[in-house]
Design a protein around this motif. Structure first.
Motif, PDB file in Angstrom:
ATOM      1  N   ILE A 224      15.842   7.357  14.533  1.00  0.00           N
ATOM      2  CA  ILE A 224      15.283   7.452  13.013  1.00  0.00           C
ATOM      3  C   ILE A 224      13.707   7.144  13.006  1.00  0.00           C
ATOM      4  O   ILE A 224      12.918   7.687  12.188  1.00  0.00           O
ATOM      5  CB  ILE A 224      16.134   6.435  12.116  1.00  0.00           C
ATOM      6  CG1 ILE A 224      17.455   7.149  11.970  1.00  0.00           C
ATOM      7  CG2 ILE A 224      15.274   6.331  10.604  1.00  0.00           C
ATOM      8  CD1 ILE A 224      18.370   6.201  10.771  1.00  0.00           C
ATOM      9  N   ARG A 225      13.406   6.149  13.679  1.00  0.00           N
ATOM     10  CA  ARG A 225      12.009   5.803  13.604  1.00  0.00           C
ATOM     11  C   ARG A 225      10.973   6.662  14.498  1.00  0.00           C
ATOM     12  O   ARG A 225      10.166   6.903  13.886  1.00  0.00           O
ATOM     13  CB  ARG A 225      11.756   4.304  14.442  1.00  0.00           C
ATOM     14  CG  ARG A 225      12.464   3.112  13.789  1.00  0.00           C
ATOM     15  CD  ARG A 225      12.116   1.759  14.483  1.00  0.00           C
ATOM     16  NE  ARG A 225      12.932   0.514  13.784  1.00  0.00           N
ATOM     17  CZ  ARG A 225      12.745   0.202  12.775  1.00  0.00           C
ATOM     18  NH1 ARG A 225      11.293   0.390  12.263  1.00  0.00           N
ATOM     19  NH2 ARG A 225      13.334  -0.828  12.620  1.00  0.00           N
ATOM     20  N   ALA A 226      11.778   7.604  15.260  1.00  0.00           N
ATOM     21  CA  ALA A 226      11.068   8.425  16.023  1.00  0.00           C
ATOM     22  C   ALA A 226      10.735   9.641  15.238  1.00  0.00           C
ATOM     23  O   ALA A 226       9.543  10.262  15.222  1.00  0.00           O
ATOM     24  CB  ALA A 226      11.832   8.898  17.225  1.00  0.00           C
ATOM     25  N   ILE A 227      11.803  10.214  14.377  1.00  0.00           N
ATOM     26  CA  ILE A 227      11.663  11.273  13.636  1.00  0.00           C
ATOM     27  C   ILE A 227      10.527  11.145  12.601  1.00  0.00           C
ATOM     28  O   ILE A 227       9.814  12.057  12.140  1.00  0.00           O
ATOM     29  CB  ILE A 227      12.770  11.880  13.021  1.00  0.00           C
ATOM     30  CG1 ILE A 227      13.543  10.852  11.891  1.00  0.00           C
ATOM     31  CG2 ILE A 227      13.869  12.235  14.168  1.00  0.00           C
ATOM     32  CD1 ILE A 227      14.484  11.685  11.394  1.00  0.00           C
ATOM     33  N   ALA A 228      10.567   9.729  12.056  1.00  0.00           N
ATOM     34  CA  ALA A 228       9.521   9.219  11.317  1.00  0.00           C
ATOM     35  C   ALA A 228       7.904   9.631  11.803  1.00  0.00           C
ATOM     36  O   ALA A 228       7.063   9.880  11.262  1.00  0.00           O
ATOM     37  CB  ALA A 228       9.459   7.857  10.832  1.00  0.00           C
ATOM     38  N   GLU A 229       7.887   9.141  13.035  1.00  0.00           N
ATOM     39  CA  GLU A 229       6.721   9.214  13.742  1.00  0.00           C
ATOM     40  C   GLU A 229       6.045  10.820  14.114  1.00  0.00           C
ATOM     41  O   GLU A 229       5.177  11.168  14.070  1.00  0.00           O
ATOM     42  CB  GLU A 229       6.581   8.684  15.043  1.00  0.00           C
ATOM     43  CG  GLU A 229       6.557   6.960  15.014  1.00  0.00           C
ATOM     44  CD  GLU A 229       5.391   6.378  14.070  1.00  0.00           C
ATOM     45  OE1 GLU A 229       4.318   7.168  14.360  1.00  0.00           O
ATOM     46  OE2 GLU A 229       5.498   5.569  13.307  1.00  0.00           O
ATOM     47  N   LEU A 230       7.255  11.555  14.228  1.00  0.00           N
ATOM     48  CA  LEU A 230       7.096  13.038  14.545  1.00  0.00           C
ATOM     49  C   LEU A 230       6.602  13.637  13.352  1.00  0.00           C
ATOM     50  O   LEU A 230       5.903  14.671  13.407  1.00  0.00           O
ATOM     51  CB  LEU A 230       8.480  13.624  15.004  1.00  0.00           C
ATOM     52  CG  LEU A 230       8.930  13.133  16.628  1.00  0.00           C
ATOM     53  CD1 LEU A 230      10.340  13.391  17.088  1.00  0.00           C
ATOM     54  CD2 LEU A 230       7.963  13.991  17.540  1.00  0.00           C
TER      55      LEU A 230
END
Length: 382
Positions: A224-230
């Motif tokens: 979830i944190r990764a897709i926010a950064e992406l």
């Protein structure tokens, strides 16, 4: 022949019937050793059914109490030990899934009464406890040493990994590496459909994880944190989570990260719907901090999904090394996902589809049955 099988599964009980997806898949394979199976497990009464029924008249259940508090450690564990001793004495041979207090106890008592015991190592004791809670961190060294001791004394063992668990919990006995997944692979039509639609991909890439949503060590929070950064980078990914449990933590995290509109919770899904669900996904991620050899990841690979996973237990044994990331490392996940394009989707579809064939149920069953035949023969019970 009477087999005692130990499992940490929780069986749902309703109207005199028993329900559990994992045991429904596991139990039939042990009939190769004997007709009658007594299954040691945990039980809970439910008001509604969400899992598949276990309808094998040759299987009966003995339920134990869960050890999940200091009080239960002192009281319930003693009661469980008495039940285990009684059931081990009554059986001809044992099959113990380890690591667990239950499996460890069955292996120990079987040795005491000179009953043949087959250990099935399904996960890592250290990872399971260290990544659970602060109390788990205190217990991790003891559970690690307990499994090391159990395996050092084991005469026959099946490890679900090819290398990882064998290296961490070695045995001097006879052993093989054989996954406990129970799936059919090699559906060429699924691969063709995926390859045909990759050039026509529109909208956000759809990524999935199949795992309980209330178990922090499953690691969905890092995805979830990764897709926010992406999203900040202009890469649009929709994350689909399938699994039971309280999802409030992950929902709250998605809202705080500004991607609540890109995180979809499906709840527990009947297994007969899983493959069609995976066919609609573009990517699969297994961000766990603790695993054995995850069936869901192999299922996704068998449908041609580009898959990535953490450097945990047997996960790196399945994946192209470029798609393995450090546990809990959001930056690694972002780096991998940001590079995905049409070519990588096609390449990994082909690569993963072929790799998954090694874990087809027929291939694994032949290997497992041959080993169990040896176990039974050398135990002088054949």
């Amino acid at each position: 022949m009477h087999i005692l099988f130990s499992s940490t599964a929780t069986v749902d009980r309703l109207g005199g019937k028993f329900y559990n997806n994992a045991l429904r898949a596991f139990l039939p394979r042990y009939h190769y050793l004997g007709e009658r199976i007594t299954c040691l497990a945990f039980g809970q009464d439910v008001e509604g059914v969400k899992q598949e029924p276990i309808e094998d008249p040759r299987v009966d259940f003995v339920f134990l109490k869960k050890v999940n508090s200091v009080r239960s450690l002192l009281v319930a564990r003693r009661e469980n030990e008495l039940i285990i001793e009684r059931e081990v004495r009554a059986c001809d041979m044992c099959v113990a899934h380890v690591p667990s207090f239950l499996g460890d106890s069955v292996a120990r008592v079987a040795k005491k009464y000179h009953k043949p015991c087959l250990n099935v190592v399904v996960g890592c004791a250290w990872d399971a406890y260290w990544n659970y809670s602060w109390v788990g961190k205190l217990m991790a060294p003891f559970r690690f040493l307990s499994l090391r001791r159990v395996q050092a004394e084991a005469e026959y063992s099946i490890y679900v990994t090819s290398e990882f668990l064998q290296g961490r919990y070695p045995t001097k006995g006879v052993a093989i590496g054989c996954s406990n997944v129970n799936i059919s692979t090699g559906d060429e039509s699924a691969l063709r459909k995926r390859l045909d639609r990759i050039p026509y991909q529109k909208g956000p890439l759809r990524m999935a994880t199949l795992a309980a949503v209330n178990v922090r060590y499953k690691g969905q929070e890092y995805a979830i944190r990764a897709i926010a950064e992406l999203r900040k980078m202009g890469v649009d990914i929709e994350y689909h989570l399938v699994g039971s449990g309280d999802d409030r933590f992950l929902r709250s995290l998605a809202e705080r990260c500004g991607v609540a509109d890109r995180v979809v919770f499906h709840g527990l899904m009947p297994h007969d719907q899983v493959l069609s669900f995976l066919d609609e996904m573009d990517l699969y991620i297994q961000p766990s901090k603790q695993e054995g050899l995850p069936r869901a990841l192999i299922e996704a690979m068998s449908r041609g999904c580009l898959s990535l996973g953490s450097r945990t237990a047997g996960i790196p044994e399945l994946l192209d090394k470029e798609y393995v990331f450090r546990r809990g490392n959001v930056r690694d996940i972002v780096r991998i996902l940001s590079k995905i394009d049409e070519n990588t989707l096609k390449e990994q579809a082909l690569r993963n589809f072929e790799e998954a064939k090694r874990y087809d149920r027929e291939v694994l069953n032949r290997r497992r049955c041959e080993f169990m035949r040896l176990f039974k023969k050398n135990s002088r019970l054949e």
